[in-house]
Design a protein around this motif. Structure first.
Motif, short mmCIF file in Angstrom:
data_model
loop_
_atom_site.label_atom_id
_atom_site.label_comp_id
_atom_site.label_asym_id
_atom_site.label_seq_id
_atom_site.Cartn_x
_atom_site.Cartn_y
_atom_site.Cartn_z
N HIS A 4 3.68 6.13 -5.39
CA HIS A 4 3.58 6.31 -6.84
C HIS A 4 2.23 6.91 -7.27
CE1 HIS A 4 7.06 3.64 -6.69
NE2 HIS A 4 7.38 4.21 -7.84
N SER A 5 1.50 7.48 -6.32
CA SER A 5 0.27 8.22 -6.60
C SER A 5 -0.85 7.40 -7.24
CB SER A 5 0.55 9.46 -7.45
OG SER A 5 1.47 10.30 -6.79
N VAL A 6 -0.91 6.13 -6.89
CA VAL A 6 -2.06 5.32 -7.28
C VAL A 6 -3.09 5.39 -6.16
CG1 VAL A 6 -2.89 2.96 -7.72
CG2 VAL A 6 -0.79 3.78 -8.80
N LEU A 7 -2.61 5.33 -4.93
CA LEU A 7 -3.46 5.46 -3.75
C LEU A 7 -3.11 6.73 -3.00
CD1 LEU A 7 -3.39 1.83 -2.28
CD2 LEU A 7 -5.11 2.85 -3.76
N LYS A 8 -4.05 7.14 -2.16
CA LYS A 8 -3.83 8.27 -1.28
C LYS A 8 -4.08 7.78 0.14
CE LYS A 8 -6.90 11.45 -1.68
NZ LYS A 8 -7.75 12.60 -1.99
N LEU A 63 0.83 -1.21 0.00
CA LEU A 63 0.00 0.00 0.00
C LEU A 63 0.86 1.26 0.00
CD1 LEU A 63 -2.76 -1.14 2.52
CD2 LEU A 63 -2.92 -1.05 0.02
N GLN A 64 1.94 1.24 0.76
CA GLN A 64 2.83 2.41 0.82
C GLN A 64 3.51 2.65 -0.53
OE1 GLN A 64 3.07 4.80 3.16
NE2 GLN A 64 1.32 3.67 3.96
N ALA A 65 3.89 1.59 -1.22
CA ALA A 65 4.49 1.75 -2.55
C ALA A 65 3.47 2.37 -3.51
CB ALA A 65 4.97 0.40 -3.09
N LEU A 66 2.22 1.95 -3.41
CA LEU A 66 1.17 2.51 -4.27
C LEU A 66 0.87 3.97 -3.92
CD1 LEU A 66 -1.07 -0.67 -4.31
CD2 LEU A 66 0.14 0.29 -6.28
#
Length: 149
Positions: free
Chosen positions: A53-57, A47-50
């Motif tokens: 990379h601005s896929v998740l907030k 989740l932190q990687a996402l």
């Protein structure tokens, strides 16, 4: 045979889950882990990687969690896989063979295969995955639809 790493499968499932359930409030890592029958410690690095990379907030606070950083139709499965592949490459990698055979024959073959695989995943958006999940009945008690971002 599965060509995706466990981390990539987890990341695609997590982003799709968040796209489905993050209305009206963000999805907590605890709820996400429970729905996928996983310990939270396996989810957090993905989740932190996402988020990075601005896929998740990431949303902080007692009612915090994760939500999409972009519209779900603008996130492809290949975007997610590329992020997890990069994150996995940052971990201790296995040694690669160093030979002319590996360099001139096997390497280019694998690179073409990966490129074709990712090109196929580029055609699948999180929106497509959400639609397929709902059609297959793979969702539980979805909140009311709210499509604002």
């Amino acid at each position: 045979m599965n060509f995706l790493s466990r981390r990539s499968l987890l990341a695609i499932s997590a982003v799709t889950d968040i796209a489905l359930y993050a209305r009206p409030m963000p999805v907590s890592a605890k709820a996400l882990a429970a729905r996928h029958n996983l310990p939270r410690r396996h989810l957090e690095p993905v989740l932190q990687a996402l988020v990075h990379h601005s896929v998740l907030k990431g949303v902080r606070g007692p009612r915090g969690g994760y939500e999409l950083a972009r519209e779900r139709r603008r996130i492809t499965a290949a975007d997610i896989v590329r992020i997890t592949m990069t994150a996995e490459a940052d971990d201790t990698p296995s040694p690669l063979p160093e030979s002319r055979l590996a360099q001139l024959v096997v390497g280019p073959l694998v690179e073409r295969g990966i490129a074709a695989f990712l090109a196929e995943l580029d055609s699948v958006t999180v929106e497509d995955l959400c639609t397929r999940a709902q059609a297959a009945g793979a969702t539980e008690d979805l909140p009311a639809a709210d499509f604002t971002i």
